[in-house]
Design an enzyme around this catalytic site. Structure first.
Site, mmCIF file in Angstrom:
data_model
loop_
_atom_site.group_PDB
_atom_site.id
_atom_site.type_symbol
_atom_site.label_atom_id
_atom_site.label_comp_id
_atom_site.label_asym_id
_atom_site.label_seq_id
_atom_site.Cartn_x
_atom_site.Cartn_y
_atom_site.Cartn_z
ATOM 1 C CD1 TRP A 1 -1.695 2.663 -2.062
ATOM 2 C CD2 TRP A 1 -0.746 3.009 -4.365
ATOM 3 N NE1 TRP A 1 -1.887 1.443 -2.848
ATOM 4 C CE2 TRP A 1 -1.486 1.323 -4.079
ATOM 5 C CE3 TRP A 1 -0.488 2.982 -5.600
ATOM 6 C CZ2 TRP A 1 -1.476 0.675 -5.150
ATOM 7 C CZ3 TRP A 1 -0.536 2.249 -6.682
ATOM 8 C CH2 TRP A 1 -0.979 0.925 -6.236
ATOM 9 C CD GLU B 1 -2.718 -1.709 0.498
ATOM 10 O OE1 GLU B 1 -2.583 -1.141 -0.882
ATOM 11 O OE2 GLU B 1 -3.249 -2.809 0.449
ATOM 12 N NE ARG C 1 0.633 6.039 -7.403
ATOM 13 C CZ ARG C 1 -0.735 6.126 -7.670
ATOM 14 N NH1 ARG C 1 -1.301 5.469 -8.660
ATOM 15 N NH2 ARG C 1 -1.387 6.650 -6.572
ATOM 16 N N GLY D 1 -11.720 3.633 -19.399
ATOM 17 C CA GLY D 1 -13.093 3.629 -19.302
ATOM 18 C C GLY D 1 -13.646 4.183 -20.565
ATOM 19 C CG ASP E 1 -5.033 -8.069 0.397
ATOM 20 O OD1 ASP E 1 -4.953 -7.584 -0.838
ATOM 21 O OD2 ASP E 1 -4.054 -8.482 1.000
ATOM 22 C CG ASP F 1 -2.524 -2.524 -7.839
ATOM 23 O OD1 ASP F 1 -1.209 -2.539 -7.592
ATOM 24 O OD2 ASP F 1 -3.546 -2.590 -7.520
#
Length: 438
Positions: free
Chosen positions: A368, A177, A223, A240, A428, A316
């Site tokens: 994040w 994370e 990032r 999208g 998770d 990811d």
């Protein structure tokens, strides 16, 4: 930079978030992404990405039960495609033929490259030089909330797991994370970690260079949100687009995905059939947009800091293929296109080696997740889990200490206590509660 992770799913049911989750990600992401990387390596590309594989995922990719069940899942995918291919409905027939070709290709990939597990595949990518492999703690815990003793153990044994599987010692990790609390940099240094990932706001958005943390030589790379959100933004990201295949809509007779996105607010039952012929032009447009934005960002950041800058685009792995069907094709095109416009593609280790490192920084507590703080993992919705985890860890460590007092051999009961404790405190579970995803 790609981060590959799933929680332990073997023998925990199938649909909707048991083993099915593993096999969907394996078939849709790991098979095609590794195929892309093998193709790049065969064409002479080197240092193309830092690829994170968490120990808990690596264990499943090597697990005999998961391997045999994955083979069955691929065969079932092909059978479902055959059923659709003989449907009276024309759209479903077209879907069946398309999915049959995809499943046949996936079965061929699996039979050729994966039947002996993920480790041979990962090792071959390391040997080819196309990736830098990143490791991580054993079971993806949210490290800042973990008892420091268990946190250090999880990191140390996670790195040892990488060595035992691949005879490779990762110099870097993707911290679960991207979570950090001050002082962890010294734990990283003690474990032999030389660089790790944080989110851009942890560095106040100044991600043009890696930064040594505190008084250590452990470098944090941030990032770049300007670049990464080009892809990942839920409101404006490429996946999208109306022409791409819709992730959420199923044909419930076959379990296949028949629709294109069509529109952001279009209900599932009104989405139009997926048409691959619509994709090529859109994909090329998104490749050019991303490549152009990266180039402009590098130029602007280099001017701002008065020296060559870097851009870290981090995602990811499961985004590419599982969530975004066209993602692996996009990734392949981007990696081949970037050098054509003068952008040097590289790894975190390569960035450090080539001097893309600035002045030291004191990192704040961060992640994040939402708000870039810890609220997803310790907010009001999951306080019961925070308390439970603390009690589980305290009980487990006390019990293990008592069992091992004066012991001269390994204790299998103690091993199992620690194993299940690590599974319990994975990041998770609170994430899924906070985000209402299960």
């Amino acid at each position: 930079m790609l981060h590959s992770h799933l929680p332990w799913l073997a023998n925990h049911g199938r649909w909707p978030v048991g083993e099915e989750w593993l096999y969907q990600s394996w078939a849709s992401s790991y098979l095609p992404v590794f195929e892309v990387l093998r193709g790049l390596a065969a064409d002479g590309y080197r240092d193309q990405m830092s690829l994170g594989i968490t120990p808990v995922l690596a264990a499943q990719l090597d697990d005999p039960h998961c391997l045999s069940s994955m083979y069955e899942w691929l065969a079932d995918w092909q059978l479902r495609s055959m059923e659709a291919a003989v449907s009276r409905d024309a759209d479903r027939r077209e879907l069946g033929h398309r999915e049959y070709r995809s499943s046949a290709h996936a079965i061929g990939e699996f039979e050729t490259h994966w039947q002996h597990g993920g480790s041979p595949q990962i090792r071959s990518l390391i040997d080819s030089g196309v990736i830098e492999l990143l490791g991580g703690p054993l079971a993806h815990p949210f490290q800042p909330l973990l008892d420091p003793r268990l946190r250090r153990f999880s990191l140390r044994e996670g790195l040892a797991d990488a060595h035992s599987r691949w005879r490779y010692d990762p110099a870097g990790i993707w911290a679960p994370e991207c979570a950090f609390t001050p002082g962890m940099e010294r734990e990283y240094a003690a474990a032999g970690v030389r660089h790790f990932m944080v989110d851009g706001p942890s560095l106040h958005g100044d991600t043009a260079l890696g930064r040594p943390v505190g008084d250590t030589d452990v470098v944090a790379f941030g990032r770049d949100l300007s670049v990464s959100y080009r892809v990942w933004s839920p409101k404006s990201g490429y996946p999208g687009h109306a022409a791409y295949r819709d992730f959420h809509t199923y044909d419930h007779e076959t379990g296949l995905k028949p629709s294109r996105v069509t529109g952001r607010n279009v209900p599932s039952d009104q989405k139009k059939p997926y048409d691959p012929s619509r994709v090529a032009a859109v994909l090329d447009k998104h490749v050019d947009d991303f490549v152009g934005h990266v180039r402009e960002r590098l130029i602007a950041e280099s001017r701002r800091i008065g020296r060559p800058a870097l851009v870290v685009a981090a995602f990811d792995t499961e985004l590419f293929g599982h969530w975004w069907h066209e993602g692996p094709m996009w990734l392949n095109k981007v990696l081949r296109r970037l050098p054509e416009v003068g952008v040097q593609v590289g790894t975190l280790a390569g960035a450090r080696r080539d001097g893309y490192v600035g002045e030291p920084v004191d990192l704040p507590a961060s992640s994040w997740g939402s708000g870039k703080d810890w609220r997803v993992w310790n907010g009001p919705q999951v306080q019961h889990l925070v308390q439970l985890n603390a009690e589980v860890v305290e009980t487990a460590l006390d019990t293990v200490d008592k069992r091992l007092a004066g012991a001269q051999t390994r204790d299998r009961v103690a091993d199992q206590i620690v194993r299940e404790t690590l599974m319990t405190v994975q990041s998770d579970w609170p994430f899924m509660v906070s985000k209402d995803t299960a």
